[in-house]
Motif scaffolding. Structure first.
Motif, PDB file in Angstrom:
ATOM      1  N   ASP A  10       0.831  -1.206   0.000  1.00 48.56           N
ATOM      2  CA  ASP A  10       0.000   0.000   0.000  1.00 48.56           C
ATOM      3  C   ASP A  10       0.867   1.257   0.000  1.00 48.56           C
ATOM      4  N   LYS A  11       2.189   1.089  -0.021  1.00 57.44           N
ATOM      5  CA  LYS A  11       3.114   2.229  -0.079  1.00 57.44           C
ATOM      6  C   LYS A  11       3.385   2.679  -1.513  1.00 57.44           C
ATOM      7  N   SER A  20      -0.433  -6.846 -11.575  1.00 60.03           N
ATOM      8  CA  SER A  20       0.092  -6.796 -10.211  1.00 60.03           C
ATOM      9  C   SER A  20       1.192  -5.748 -10.160  1.00 60.03           C
ATOM     10  N   GLN A  21       1.468  -5.203  -8.971  1.00 60.76           N
ATOM     11  CA  GLN A  21       2.559  -4.232  -8.845  1.00 60.76           C
ATOM     12  C   GLN A  21       3.884  -4.859  -9.251  1.00 60.76           C
ATOM     13  N   PRO A  39       0.304   7.279  -3.597  1.00 62.31           N
ATOM     14  CA  PRO A  39      -0.361   6.049  -3.183  1.00 62.31           C
ATOM     15  C   PRO A  39      -1.539   6.276  -2.232  1.00 62.31           C
ATOM     16  N   ALA A  40      -1.509   7.345  -1.457  1.00 65.62           N
ATOM     17  CA  ALA A  40      -2.583   7.608  -0.500  1.00 65.62           C
ATOM     18  C   ALA A  40      -3.849   8.122  -1.179  1.00 65.62           C
ATOM     19  N   THR A  41      -3.681   8.965  -2.207  1.00 65.42           N
ATOM     20  CA  THR A  41      -4.837   9.601  -2.843  1.00 65.42           C
ATOM     21  C   THR A  41      -5.160   9.020  -4.212  1.00 65.42           C
ATOM     22  N   MET A  42      -4.202   8.301  -4.806  1.00 66.20           N
ATOM     23  CA  MET A  42      -4.314   7.778  -6.172  1.00 66.20           C
ATOM     24  C   MET A  42      -4.517   8.905  -7.181  1.00 66.20           C
ATOM     25  N   GLN A  43      -4.017  10.097  -6.851  1.00 67.40           N
ATOM     26  CA  GLN A  43      -4.061  11.250  -7.743  1.00 67.40           C
ATOM     27  C   GLN A  43      -2.646  11.567  -8.227  1.00 67.40           C
ATOM     28  N   GLU A  65      11.099  -2.661  -2.205  1.00 70.44           N
ATOM     29  CA  GLU A  65      11.210  -3.022  -0.791  1.00 70.44           C
ATOM     30  C   GLU A  65      10.180  -4.084  -0.402  1.00 70.44           C
ATOM     31  N   ALA A  66       8.984  -4.000  -0.950  1.00 71.89           N
ATOM     32  CA  ALA A  66       7.958  -5.011  -0.663  1.00 71.89           C
ATOM     33  C   ALA A  66       8.376  -6.384  -1.180  1.00 71.89           C
TER      34      ALA A  66
END
Length: 127
Positions: A10-11, A20-21, A39-43, A65-66
């Protein structure tokens, strides 16, 4: 065939399509294209090219990192730009995120990118 492991965080922006990411197969991680979405707003983070490049590198960092790696583990980086005159700016910003030996790289001029982005990057990471 080696097991496919789907990488998600989610980062980094969530997938906006049927992808997929990143996908890990053995010790290789295939990174999907990242555009400059917060990533927080998807803007879109900004209309300014350099701010978009920074956000894309930050998004790639989060996915690396993920997957258990880092940007320094990227062996191949593809950069897509709607205006190749921004090439020098990409190089300048890339130096903040990478040190030698640099990954193999392609810089490709394209007509259009998702959501009106000015830049998108994908790559392959070996960990």
């Amino acid at each position: 065939m080696a097991e496919k492991i789907i990488i998600a965080t989610d980062k980094a922006p969530q997938a906006i399509g049927t992808y997929s990411q990143a996908v890990k197969v053995g010790s290789t991680v295939y990174l999907s294209g990242q555009i400059p979405l917060d990533p927080a707003t998807m803007q879109m983070v900004s209309d300014e090219f350099s701010a978009q490049v920074v956000q894309v590198f930050d998004n790639l960092t989060a996915v690396c990192e993920a997957a258990g790696g880092s940007l320094s583990d990227i062996v191949k980086l593809n950069i897509f730009m709607t205006d190749l005159s921004n090439f020098a700016t990409v190089n300048e910003i890339m130096e903040r995120y990478f040190s030698q030996p640099y990954p193999a790289r392609a810089a490709i001029g394209v007509k259009q990118l998702p959501k009106g982005s000015l830049v998108e990057m994908d790559g392959v990471m070996e960990i």
